[in-house]
Design an enzyme around this catalytic site. Structure first.
Site, PDB file in Angstrom:
ATOM      1  N   TRP A 256      11.354 -23.982 -14.067  1.00 47.19           N
ATOM      2  CA  TRP A 256      10.475 -25.123 -13.863  1.00 47.19           C
ATOM      3  C   TRP A 256       9.475 -25.219 -15.010  1.00 47.19           C
ATOM      4  CZ3 TRP A 256      12.817 -27.654 -10.212  1.00 47.19           C
ATOM      5  CH2 TRP A 256      13.371 -26.987  -9.116  1.00 47.19           C
TER       6      TRP A 256
ATOM      7  N   HIS B  39       5.687 -24.906 -11.699  1.00 54.28           N
ATOM      8  CA  HIS B  39       5.131 -23.564 -11.483  1.00 54.28           C
ATOM      9  C   HIS B  39       3.742 -23.615 -10.851  1.00 54.28           C
ATOM     10  CE1 HIS B  39       8.208 -20.955 -13.056  1.00 54.28           C
ATOM     11  NE2 HIS B  39       8.388 -21.767 -14.088  1.00 54.28           N
TER      12      HIS B  39
ATOM     13  N   ASP C  22       5.766 -18.153 -19.350  1.00 53.59           N
ATOM     14  CA  ASP C  22       6.462 -19.042 -20.292  1.00 53.59           C
ATOM     15  C   ASP C  22       5.803 -19.023 -21.670  1.00 53.59           C
ATOM     16  OD1 ASP C  22       8.733 -20.049 -19.030  1.00 53.59           O
ATOM     17  OD2 ASP C  22       7.581 -21.556 -17.931  1.00 53.59           O
TER      18      ASP C  22
ATOM     19  N   ARG D 162       6.720 -15.517 -23.323  1.00 51.90           N
ATOM     20  CA  ARG D 162       8.084 -15.268 -23.796  1.00 51.90           C
ATOM     21  C   ARG D 162       8.367 -15.925 -25.142  1.00 51.90           C
ATOM     22  NH1 ARG D 162      12.127 -19.124 -22.760  1.00 51.90           N
ATOM     23  NH2 ARG D 162      11.314 -20.967 -21.709  1.00 51.90           N
TER      24      ARG D 162
ATOM     25  N   HIS E  93      13.655 -14.791 -16.985  1.00 49.92           N
ATOM     26  CA  HIS E  93      13.430 -16.093 -16.335  1.00 49.92           C
ATOM     27  C   HIS E  93      14.670 -16.647 -15.631  1.00 49.92           C
ATOM     28  CE1 HIS E  93       9.406 -16.965 -18.257  1.00 49.92           C
ATOM     29  NE2 HIS E  93       9.831 -15.907 -18.936  1.00 49.92           N
TER      30      HIS E  93
ATOM     31  N   HIS F  90       5.392 -16.263 -11.387  1.00 52.92           N
ATOM     32  CA  HIS F  90       6.267 -17.134 -12.182  1.00 52.92           C
ATOM     33  C   HIS F  90       7.737 -17.012 -11.764  1.00 52.92           C
ATOM     34  CE1 HIS F  90       7.122 -19.578 -15.761  1.00 52.92           C
ATOM     35  NE2 HIS F  90       8.247 -18.888 -15.804  1.00 52.92           N
TER      36      HIS F  90
ATOM     37  N   ASP G  40      10.828 -19.556 -10.787  1.00 51.64           N
ATOM     38  CA  ASP G  40      12.037 -19.847 -11.577  1.00 51.64           C
ATOM     39  C   ASP G  40      13.338 -19.621 -10.800  1.00 51.64           C
ATOM     40  OD1 ASP G  40      11.238 -20.951 -13.992  1.00 51.64           O
ATOM     41  OD2 ASP G  40      11.063 -19.032 -15.026  1.00 51.64           O
TER      42      ASP G  40
ATOM     43  N   HIS H 159      18.517 -22.063 -13.364  1.00 50.29           N
ATOM     44  CA  HIS H 159      18.096 -20.713 -13.762  1.00 50.29           C
ATOM     45  C   HIS H 159      18.998 -19.661 -13.124  1.00 50.29           C
ATOM     46  CE1 HIS H 159      14.115 -21.105 -15.989  1.00 50.29           C
ATOM     47  NE2 HIS H 159      14.538 -22.349 -15.812  1.00 50.29           N
TER      48      HIS H 159
ATOM     49  N   HIS I 165      19.130 -29.124 -18.251  1.00 52.64           N
ATOM     50  CA  HIS I 165      18.161 -28.112 -17.819  1.00 52.64           C
ATOM     51  C   HIS I 165      16.744 -28.696 -17.809  1.00 52.64           C
ATOM     52  CE1 HIS I 165      16.962 -23.885 -17.164  1.00 52.64           C
ATOM     53  NE2 HIS I 165      15.810 -24.360 -17.617  1.00 52.64           N
TER      54      HIS I 165
ATOM     55  N   ASP J  69      13.789 -28.919 -14.917  1.00 50.92           N
ATOM     56  CA  ASP J  69      12.512 -28.219 -15.081  1.00 50.92           C
ATOM     57  C   ASP J  69      11.328 -29.180 -15.032  1.00 50.92           C
ATOM     58  OD1 ASP J  69      13.298 -25.563 -15.417  1.00 50.92           O
ATOM     59  OD2 ASP J  69      13.089 -25.567 -17.598  1.00 50.92           O
TER      60      ASP J  69
HETATM   61  N1  DCM Z   1       6.360 -23.891 -22.187  1.00 41.69           N
HETATM   62  C1  DCM Z   1       5.156 -23.226 -22.313  1.00 41.69           C
HETATM   63  N2  DCM Z   1       4.740 -22.778 -23.523  1.00 41.69           N
HETATM   64  C2  DCM Z   1       5.501 -22.999 -24.599  1.00 41.69           C
HETATM   65  C3  DCM Z   1       6.727 -23.675 -24.492  1.00 41.69           C
HETATM   66  C4  DCM Z   1       7.129 -24.115 -23.255  1.00 41.69           C
HETATM   67  O1  DCM Z   1       4.452 -23.050 -21.330  1.00 41.69           O
HETATM   68  N3  DCM Z   1       5.065 -22.564 -25.784  1.00 41.69           N
HETATM   69  C5  DCM Z   1       6.749 -24.318 -20.865  1.00 41.69           C
HETATM   70  C6  DCM Z   1       6.903 -25.807 -20.717  1.00 41.69           C
HETATM   71  C7  DCM Z   1       8.358 -25.966 -20.317  1.00 41.69           C
HETATM   72  C8  DCM Z   1       8.727 -24.607 -19.769  1.00 41.69           C
HETATM   73  O2  DCM Z   1       7.981 -23.701 -20.566  1.00 41.69           O
HETATM   74  O3  DCM Z   1       8.527 -26.990 -19.359  1.00 41.69           O
HETATM   75  C9  DCM Z   1      10.179 -24.341 -19.876  1.00 41.69           C
HETATM   76  O4  DCM Z   1      10.392 -22.985 -19.538  1.00 41.69           O
HETATM   77  P1  DCM Z   1      11.853 -22.557 -19.072  1.00 41.69           P
HETATM   78  O5  DCM Z   1      12.713 -23.302 -20.031  1.00 41.69           O
HETATM   79  O6  DCM Z   1      11.807 -21.046 -19.190  1.00 41.69           O
HETATM   80  O7  DCM Z   1      11.941 -23.002 -17.648  1.00 41.69           O
HETATM   81  N1  DCM Z   2      17.372 -20.700 -19.682  1.00 36.49           N
HETATM   82  C1  DCM Z   2      18.222 -20.462 -18.614  1.00 36.49           C
HETATM   83  N2  DCM Z   2      19.375 -19.797 -18.809  1.00 36.49           N
HETATM   84  C2  DCM Z   2      19.717 -19.366 -20.034  1.00 36.49           C
HETATM   85  C3  DCM Z   2      18.874 -19.610 -21.142  1.00 36.49           C
HETATM   86  C4  DCM Z   2      17.697 -20.296 -20.935  1.00 36.49           C
HETATM   87  O1  DCM Z   2      17.909 -20.843 -17.477  1.00 36.49           O
HETATM   88  N3  DCM Z   2      20.856 -18.692 -20.187  1.00 36.49           N
HETATM   89  C5  DCM Z   2      16.148 -21.458 -19.457  1.00 36.49           C
HETATM   90  C6  DCM Z   2      14.866 -20.822 -19.886  1.00 36.49           C
HETATM   91  C7  DCM Z   2      14.038 -22.028 -20.222  1.00 36.49           C
HETATM   92  C8  DCM Z   2      15.020 -23.055 -20.745  1.00 36.49           C
HETATM   93  O2  DCM Z   2      16.296 -22.654 -20.205  1.00 36.49           O
HETATM   94  O3  DCM Z   2      13.521 -22.573 -19.018  1.00 36.49           O
HETATM   95  C9  DCM Z   2      15.048 -23.143 -22.248  1.00 36.49           C
HETATM   96  O4  DCM Z   2      15.230 -21.863 -22.750  1.00 36.49           O
HETATM   97  P1  DCM Z   2      14.995 -21.521 -24.281  1.00 36.49           P
HETATM   98  O5  DCM Z   2      13.602 -21.964 -24.566  1.00 36.49           O
HETATM   99  O6  DCM Z   2      15.173 -20.021 -24.311  1.00 36.49           O
HETATM  100  O7  DCM Z   2      16.052 -22.278 -24.998  1.00 36.49           O
HETATM  101 ZN    ZN Z   3      13.850 -23.772 -17.156  1.00 32.39          ZN
HETATM  102 ZN    ZN Z   4      10.155 -19.473 -16.766  1.00 32.23          ZN
END
Ligand code: DCM
Ligand code: DCM
Ligand code: ZN
Ligand code: ZN
Ligand code: DCM
Length: 268
Positions: free
Chosen positions: A1, A6, A45, A48, A60, A116, A120, A126, A149, A153
């Protein structure tokens, strides 16, 4: 998300935790404000994407090597990678937040991760490996080029609620809290926490992952992904998917409250 999802999960959990749990969490986090969980809900987030936090990226999600839409499933040994996954992370940080052998800042980090990851794990993509959890499925949403995705999210939650400020999360949480207490979720909420057991975090979180993964076959891509790459997914796809987005956010918030209640009760 994304941010909105979140923070909404966190506010729902705040609405359901025991007052003793709220004090326990506020003490760990050093935050007695009325947004003590929401304020840390997206920290994982941000972390990472830092060099220092790269190791936590696999936590995640869990990459189910299943075959949607004909077959959805989660298998821990098959799907949780060598670097860990959301199931191993929930298991590890549930143990660490209760540890008396680590520093108070490490305990706070464990709690922030739990807030978190319990969020997720309810996002269906996810719990799916197909096309990197849908990141490689190119889609158009309301005129914007993005990916499958990302619309789960972020775009669909924000389309529903109109923004991603803390205030947007608080009001979405208030609406979902009412649905849990007296509305359409009232009769389902017991099933959401059935079998919840902090002493078997792996079994509990695997069940949560399997629950969300099933929506990949039934709602996220019931006719496969190819069909989603043409045309605009707003409004027809959105209208079909948004009840599942709301359900999964509500579930995550309610589960997080019960999870923290169980941990805080044991730590008392
Ligand atoms: N995000 C964040 N900080 C960053 C980049 C992205 O908080 N520097 C957040 C906003 C996105 C979310 O992470 O909506 C996506 O996370 P995931 O792809 O792990 O769900
Ligand atoms: N993600 C996922 N599964 C994966 C790789 C990434 O659910 N195998 C999620 C984490 C983040 C989003 O997709 O919410 C984008 O990831 P990234 O920023 O690592 O490309
Ligand atoms: Zn995501
Ligand atoms: Zn996350
Ligand atoms: N963000 C979001 N939804 C958007 C735009 C941004 O959830 N439509 C998230 C991503 C970042 C944070 O909010 O983590 C701050 O974004 P920005 O730097 O774009 O203000």
């Amino acid at each position: 998300w994304g941010t909105l999802g979140h923070e909404t999960v966190a506010y729902i959990a705040q609405n359901f935790v025991a007052s003793s749990t709220a004090s326990w969490a506020q003490n760990i986090l050093g935050d007695t404000s009325d947004s003590y969980l929401a304020n840390v809900a997206t920290w994982a987030d941000t972390f990472r994407y830092t060099t220092a936090g790269k190791w936590s990226a696999p936590f995640h999600f869990i990459d189910a090597e299943d075959n949607p839409p004909s077959s959805c499933s989660i298998d821990y040994d098959r799907d949780c990678g060598a670097g860990g996954c959301v199931v191993s992370a929930i298991t590890n940080y549930t143990a660490r937040v209760q540890s008396t052998k680590i520093s108070s800042s490490e305990v706070a980090t464990a709690l922030k991760f739990i807030v978190h990851f319990v969020g997720d794990i309810t996002q269906p993509l996810h719990d799916e490996a197909y096309e990197v959890g849908g990141n490689d499925v190119d889609v158009t949403f309301d005129g914007t080029s993005t990916n499958l995705h990302h619309i789960w999210d972020t775009n669909m939650p924000e389309e529903l609620r109109g923004g991603y400020q803390l205030s947007d999360a608080k009001s979405w949480a208030a609406d979902l809290t009412t649905m849990i207490n007296t509305g359409s979720y009232k009769s389902q909420k017991a099933a959401w926490i059935s079998g919840l057991d902090i002493s078997n975090a792996k079994k509990t979180s695997l069940a949560w992952a399997a629950d969300a993964n099933a929506y990949v076959c039934s709602v996220v891509m019931p006719n496969g992904a190819t069909t989603l790459e043409s045309g605009d997914l707003y409004p027809t796809y959105y209208n079909n998917a948004i009840p599942t987005v709301e359900l999964q956010i509500a579930k995550a918030g309610y589960r997080l409250a019960k999870w923290l209640d169980a941990i805080a009760a044991k730590s008392a």
